[in-house]
Design a protein around this motif. Structure first.
Motif, PDB file in Angstrom:
ATOM      1  N   SER A 296       0.860  -1.184   0.000  1.00 45.20           N
ATOM      2  CA  SER A 296       0.000   0.000   0.000  1.00 45.20           C
ATOM      3  C   SER A 296       0.893   1.229   0.000  1.00 45.20           C
ATOM      4  CB  SER A 296      -0.907   0.016   1.241  1.00 45.20           C
ATOM      5  OG  SER A 296      -0.139   0.155   2.426  1.00 45.20           O
ATOM      6  N   LYS A 297       0.309   2.363  -0.354  1.00 47.19           N
ATOM      7  CA  LYS A 297       1.073   3.603  -0.317  1.00 47.19           C
ATOM      8  C   LYS A 297       1.472   3.959   1.112  1.00 47.19           C
ATOM      9  CE  LYS A 297      -0.725   5.687  -4.568  1.00 47.19           C
ATOM     10  NZ  LYS A 297      -1.451   6.845  -5.180  1.00 47.19           N
ATOM     11  N   ALA A 298       0.581   3.631   2.056  1.00 46.25           N
ATOM     12  CA  ALA A 298       0.900   3.892   3.458  1.00 46.25           C
ATOM     13  C   ALA A 298       2.084   3.038   3.912  1.00 46.25           C
ATOM     14  CB  ALA A 298      -0.316   3.623   4.335  1.00 46.25           C
ATOM     15  N   ALA A 299       2.128   1.769   3.483  1.00 53.93           N
ATOM     16  CA  ALA A 299       3.252   0.904   3.833  1.00 53.93           C
ATOM     17  C   ALA A 299       4.545   1.432   3.218  1.00 53.93           C
ATOM     18  CB  ALA A 299       2.984  -0.522   3.353  1.00 53.93           C
ATOM     19  N   GLN A 300       4.446   1.905   1.998  1.00 54.08           N
ATOM     20  CA  GLN A 300       5.620   2.462   1.331  1.00 54.08           C
ATOM     21  C   GLN A 300       6.205   3.629   2.124  1.00 54.08           C
ATOM     22  OE1 GLN A 300       4.888   3.369  -2.762  1.00 54.08           O
ATOM     23  NE2 GLN A 300       6.887   4.287  -3.113  1.00 54.08           N
ATOM     24  N   ALA A 301       5.330   4.437   2.696  1.00 50.39           N
ATOM     25  CA  ALA A 301       5.786   5.618   3.422  1.00 50.39           C
ATOM     26  C   ALA A 301       6.214   5.309   4.853  1.00 50.39           C
ATOM     27  CB  ALA A 301       4.679   6.675   3.436  1.00 50.39           C
ATOM     28  N   GLU A 302       5.512   4.360   5.522  1.00 52.43           N
ATOM     29  CA  GLU A 302       5.733   4.170   6.949  1.00 52.43           C
ATOM     30  C   GLU A 302       6.398   2.854   7.331  1.00 52.43           C
ATOM     31  OE1 GLU A 302       2.684   5.978   9.697  1.00 52.43           O
ATOM     32  OE2 GLU A 302       1.382   5.476   7.996  1.00 52.43           O
ATOM     33  N   VAL A 303       6.166   1.790   6.552  1.00 59.07           N
ATOM     34  CA  VAL A 303       6.662   0.468   6.943  1.00 59.07           C
ATOM     35  C   VAL A 303       7.976   0.126   6.264  1.00 59.07           C
ATOM     36  CG1 VAL A 303       6.112  -1.990   7.093  1.00 59.07           C
ATOM     37  CG2 VAL A 303       4.295  -0.282   7.349  1.00 59.07           C
ATOM     38  N   TRP A 304       8.069   0.372   4.979  1.00 54.93           N
ATOM     39  CA  TRP A 304       9.285   0.005   4.262  1.00 54.93           C
ATOM     40  C   TRP A 304      10.543   0.618   4.867  1.00 54.93           C
ATOM     41  CZ3 TRP A 304       7.710   0.493  -1.640  1.00 54.93           C
ATOM     42  CH2 TRP A 304       6.660  -0.402  -1.901  1.00 54.93           C
ATOM     43  N   PRO A 305      10.535   1.902   5.260  1.00 53.15           N
ATOM     44  CA  PRO A 305      11.746   2.449   5.891  1.00 53.15           C
ATOM     45  C   PRO A 305      12.112   1.749   7.193  1.00 53.15           C
ATOM     46  CG  PRO A 305      10.329   4.228   5.114  1.00 53.15           C
ATOM     47  CD  PRO A 305       9.528   2.960   5.001  1.00 53.15           C
ATOM     48  N   LEU A 306      11.105   1.269   7.940  1.00 52.62           N
ATOM     49  CA  LEU A 306      11.391   0.528   9.162  1.00 52.62           C
ATOM     50  C   LEU A 306      12.039  -0.808   8.849  1.00 52.62           C
ATOM     51  CD1 LEU A 306       8.174   1.158  11.292  1.00 52.62           C
ATOM     52  CD2 LEU A 306      10.377   2.335  11.428  1.00 52.62           C
ATOM     53  N   VAL A 307      11.607  -1.455   7.768  1.00 52.44           N
ATOM     54  CA  VAL A 307      12.217  -2.720   7.347  1.00 52.44           C
ATOM     55  C   VAL A 307      13.674  -2.485   6.966  1.00 52.44           C
ATOM     56  CG1 VAL A 307      12.145  -4.593   5.659  1.00 52.44           C
ATOM     57  CG2 VAL A 307      10.013  -3.668   6.580  1.00 52.44           C
ATOM     58  N   LYS A 308      13.917  -1.432   6.226  1.00 52.12           N
ATOM     59  CA  LYS A 308      15.298  -1.100   5.842  1.00 52.12           C
ATOM     60  C   LYS A 308      16.169  -0.888   7.077  1.00 52.12           C
ATOM     61  CE  LYS A 308      16.227   3.096   4.759  1.00 52.12           C
ATOM     62  NZ  LYS A 308      16.294   4.423   4.076  1.00 52.12           N
ATOM     63  N   ARG A 309      15.644  -0.166   8.040  1.00 58.96           N
ATOM     64  CA  ARG A 309      16.401   0.106   9.262  1.00 58.96           C
ATOM     65  C   ARG A 309      16.690  -1.183  10.019  1.00 58.96           C
ATOM     66  NH1 ARG A 309      13.209   4.148  12.394  1.00 58.96           N
ATOM     67  NH2 ARG A 309      13.397   5.179  10.370  1.00 58.96           N
ATOM     68  N   TRP A 310      15.695  -2.066  10.090  1.00 57.42           N
ATOM     69  CA  TRP A 310      15.875  -3.343  10.772  1.00 57.42           C
ATOM     70  C   TRP A 310      16.971  -4.164  10.104  1.00 57.42           C
ATOM     71  CZ3 TRP A 310      15.112  -6.805  14.550  1.00 57.42           C
ATOM     72  CH2 TRP A 310      15.231  -8.149  14.244  1.00 57.42           C
ATOM     73  N   LEU A 311      16.943  -4.254   8.768  1.00 63.00           N
ATOM     74  CA  LEU A 311      17.912  -5.065   8.048  1.00 63.00           C
ATOM     75  C   LEU A 311      19.333  -4.528   8.208  1.00 63.00           C
ATOM     76  CD1 LEU A 311      15.897  -5.719   4.769  1.00 63.00           C
ATOM     77  CD2 LEU A 311      16.408  -7.373   6.574  1.00 63.00           C
ATOM     78  N   ARG A 312      19.460  -3.234   8.332  1.00 65.48           N
ATOM     79  CA  ARG A 312      20.796  -2.652   8.482  1.00 65.48           C
ATOM     80  C   ARG A 312      21.349  -2.826   9.886  1.00 65.48           C
ATOM     81  NH1 ARG A 312      20.277   2.810   4.669  1.00 65.48           N
ATOM     82  NH2 ARG A 312      20.551   1.672   2.704  1.00 65.48           N
ATOM     83  N   ASP A 313      20.463  -2.962  10.881  1.00 68.62           N
ATOM     84  CA  ASP A 313      20.922  -3.169  12.248  1.00 68.62           C
ATOM     85  C   ASP A 313      19.818  -3.830  13.077  1.00 68.62           C
ATOM     86  OD1 ASP A 313      22.143  -3.215  14.673  1.00 68.62           O
ATOM     87  OD2 ASP A 313      22.296  -1.055  14.924  1.00 68.62           O
ATOM     88  N   PRO A 314      19.704  -5.177  13.028  1.00 67.10           N
ATOM     89  CA  PRO A 314      18.634  -5.867  13.755  1.00 67.10           C
ATOM     90  C   PRO A 314      18.744  -5.765  15.277  1.00 67.10           C
ATOM     91  CG  PRO A 314      19.574  -7.262  12.032  1.00 67.10           C
ATOM     92  CD  PRO A 314      20.486  -6.089  12.187  1.00 67.10           C
ATOM     93  N   LEU A 315      19.855  -5.295  15.798  1.00 72.11           N
ATOM     94  CA  LEU A 315      20.035  -5.223  17.241  1.00 72.11           C
ATOM     95  C   LEU A 315      19.619  -3.883  17.837  1.00 72.11           C
ATOM     96  CD1 LEU A 315      23.457  -7.065  17.663  1.00 72.11           C
ATOM     97  CD2 LEU A 315      21.151  -8.001  17.498  1.00 72.11           C
ATOM     98  N   THR A 316      19.244  -2.933  16.966  1.00 75.99           N
ATOM     99  CA  THR A 316      18.805  -1.623  17.442  1.00 75.99           C
ATOM    100  C   THR A 316      17.284  -1.531  17.338  1.00 75.99           C
ATOM    101  OG1 THR A 316      20.872  -0.561  16.770  1.00 75.99           O
ATOM    102  CG2 THR A 316      18.960   0.863  17.072  1.00 75.99           C
ATOM    103  N   PRO A 317      16.593  -1.039  18.375  1.00 77.22           N
ATOM    104  CA  PRO A 317      15.129  -0.925  18.314  1.00 77.22           C
ATOM    105  C   PRO A 317      14.654  -0.137  17.104  1.00 77.22           C
ATOM    106  CG  PRO A 317      15.884  -0.581  20.549  1.00 77.22           C
ATOM    107  CD  PRO A 317      17.130  -0.657  19.688  1.00 77.22           C
ATOM    108  N   VAL A 318      13.642  -0.667  16.420  1.00 80.27           N
ATOM    109  CA  VAL A 318      13.110  -0.031  15.220  1.00 80.27           C
ATOM    110  C   VAL A 318      12.037   0.963  15.629  1.00 80.27           C
ATOM    111  CG1 VAL A 318      12.200  -0.465  12.907  1.00 80.27           C
ATOM    112  CG2 VAL A 318      13.511  -2.223  14.055  1.00 80.27           C
ATOM    113  N   THR A 319      12.395   1.936  16.433  1.00 86.15           N
ATOM    114  CA  THR A 319      11.392   2.864  16.938  1.00 86.15           C
ATOM    115  C   THR A 319      11.112   3.987  15.958  1.00 86.15           C
ATOM    116  OG1 THR A 319      13.143   4.011  18.141  1.00 86.15           O
ATOM    117  CG2 THR A 319      11.853   2.371  19.331  1.00 86.15           C
ATOM    118  N   GLY A 320      12.141   4.644  15.468  1.00 78.42           N
ATOM    119  CA  GLY A 320      11.943   5.751  14.547  1.00 78.42           C
ATOM    120  C   GLY A 320      11.014   6.789  15.126  1.00 78.42           C
ATOM    121  N   ALA A 321       9.999   7.130  14.369  1.00 78.95           N
ATOM    122  CA  ALA A 321       9.028   8.130  14.806  1.00 78.95           C
ATOM    123  C   ALA A 321       7.874   7.504  15.563  1.00 78.95           C
ATOM    124  CB  ALA A 321       8.488   8.894  13.597  1.00 78.95           C
TER     125      ALA A 321
END
Length: 329
Positions: A296-321
Motif C-alpha cells: 500500500s502507499k501507506a506501507a511504502q511511506a511508513e513500513v518500508w523504511p522501518l524494514v530497511k532500518r531493521w535489516l541494516r541493524d537488527p540489534l537496534t530498536p526499530v522505533t523511529g518516529a
C-alpha cells in the motif's frame, strides 16, 4: 546447459533489465525431497548499473495464494524493488507450483513440512553460495509461518539466517469446529477429493494452493494438534531460536490478529527480538490490514523504511518516529 551452482542443477532462465533494476530468474532442482520433480524459481533483484557491488542478501517469502509479485510488481513497485534500490541483494523464491515454479508430480500433497525440510534449506544454500553472505529472511502470512516452522524445526539456523522478520504471522487462532472430530473428519473427506483450492474463485489471490497444505493446517488446529510434523515440534523449538527476530502485526488484520501474532512472538527465545503493531494507537497514520501492511502507499511511506532500518541493524530498536514499538533483550 552448465549449472549456475556447484550444489545442485540450477539454470539461469532469464536475465533482464527492468528499468533501473536487474532481474535474474533461476530454476533450482535440488533433488533433496522424495518428489524428484520439484523445481523452484528464485528471482534475484539488484541495481542494474551496480552489478559488482551486491549488498546484504535478503530472502522474501510470499504468503498463501500468492507469488513473487507480492514483493515486486511488473512496474517495479514493491518492498523487494525498494530494498534492491536501497542496495540490498534481494532474492524472491516462489513455492512449489506458484508463479514461475512448475507444479511438481505430487503437487496436491505439498505442505509446509515439505517447504521447511527441503525447499528453504536448498534456497538458503544457493543464496549463500551466490552472495557469499548469510541472508536475512522476511516472510508474510504463510511465508512467515513457513519461516517460523523452519526456525523452530532447526531446518534453518544461525549459519543460514542473519535475522528473521515475520509479518502477519500466527498459528494460535482457534477454529472451534476443527476440535470436533466428526466435523474434522468430514472436512478432510471432502477436501481429499480436490487437488487444490482456487485463489481466484475464493477471491484470496492469483494462485492456487495444494489441498495438502489445507489438510496440514487442519491437523495443526485439530483436537490434539500442534504446530509441527511427525518428526519435530516446531512450536516447542521456537523457544531455542537465537537469531534476531522482528514480528509485525496489523491492527486492522482480521485474518491474523494482533494477539495471535504476539503469542508467536513471545514463544521465540531469541535474546534480540522486537514486536511492532501497525495501528493508530502505535503512532501510525491508520490501522493497517493483512495485505496493506506491506502492499500500500501507506506501507511504502511508513513500513518500508522501518524494514530497511531493521535489516541494516537488527540489534537496534526499530522505533523511529513510532515510540510504542516493543523491544526486548
Amino acid at each position: 546447459m552448465q549449472s549456475s551452482s556447484s550444489l545442485f542443477p540450477v539454470a539461469l532462465t532469464s536475465a533482464e533489465r527492468r528499468g533501473d533494476l536487474s532481474e535474474d530468474v533461476y530454476r533450482l532442482k535440488p533433488g533433496n525431497s522424495p518428489d524428484g520433480t520439484v523445481e523452484l524459481a528464485v528471482t534475484r533483484l539488484g541495481l542494474a548499473d551496480v552489478q559488482q557491488t551486491r549488498g546484504v542478501p535478503v530472502v522474501l517469502l510470499h504468503g498463501s495464494f500468492s507469488n513473487r509479485r507480492f514483493w515486486y510488481s511488473p512496474e517495479g513497485i514493491g518492498l523487494g524493488a525498494y530494498l534492491a534500490r536501497q542496495g540490498f541483494d534481494v532474492w524472491i523464491p516462489e513455492m512449489r507450483g506458484h508463479g514461475l515454479s512448475r507444479r511438481n508430480q505430487d503437487y496436491a500433497r505439498n505442505c509446509v513440512a515439505d517447504y521447511v525440510r527441503y525447499d528453504l534449506p536448498a534456497i538458503a544454500a544457493f543464496v549463500g553460495e551466490q552472495s557469499g553472505q548469510v541472508p536475512h529472511w522476511i516472510g508474510h502470512s504463510l511465508g512467515g509461518t513457513t519461516l517460523a516452522a523452519a526456525l523452530g524445526g532447526q531446518y534453518l539456523a544461525g549459519p543460514t539466517v542473519a535475522s528473521a522478520a515475520l509479518f502477519g504471522c500466527q498459528v494460535s487462532r482457534t477454529y472451534w469446529p476443527l476440535k470436533i472430530p466428526p466435523v474434522a473428519w468430514g472436512g478432510r473427506f471432502i477436501l481429499k477429493r480436490f487437488a487444490q483450492l482456487s485463489g481466484a474463485r475464493l477471491k484470496r489471490g492469483p494462485e492456487d494452493e495444494p489441498v495438502g497444505l489445507v489438510l496440514e493446517s487442519m491437523r495443526w488446529h485439530g483436537l490434539f494438534g500442534r504446530f509441527g510434523d511427525a518428526e519435530r515440534d516446531w512450536w516447542k523449538g521456537l523457544a531455542d531460536v537465537a537469531v534476531p527476530l522482528l514480528a509485525v502485526s496489523a491492527a486492522g488484520d482480521r485474518q491474523d490478529p494482533d494477539w495471535a501474532c504476539r503469542k508467536l512472538f513471545e514463544q521465540v527465545g531469541s535474546e534480540h527480538r522486537q514486536y511492532l503493531c501497525l495501528g493508530r494507537r502505535q503512532g501510525f497514520a491508520g490501522d493497517f490490514g493483512h495485505v496493506e501492511m506491506l502492499v500500500s502507499k501507506a506501507a511504502q511511506a511508513e513500513v518500508w523504511p522501518l524494514v530497511k532500518r531493521w535489516l541494516r541493524d537488527p540489534l537496534t530498536p526499530v522505533t523511529g518516529a513510532h515510540p510504542q514499538v516493543l523491544a526486548t533483550d
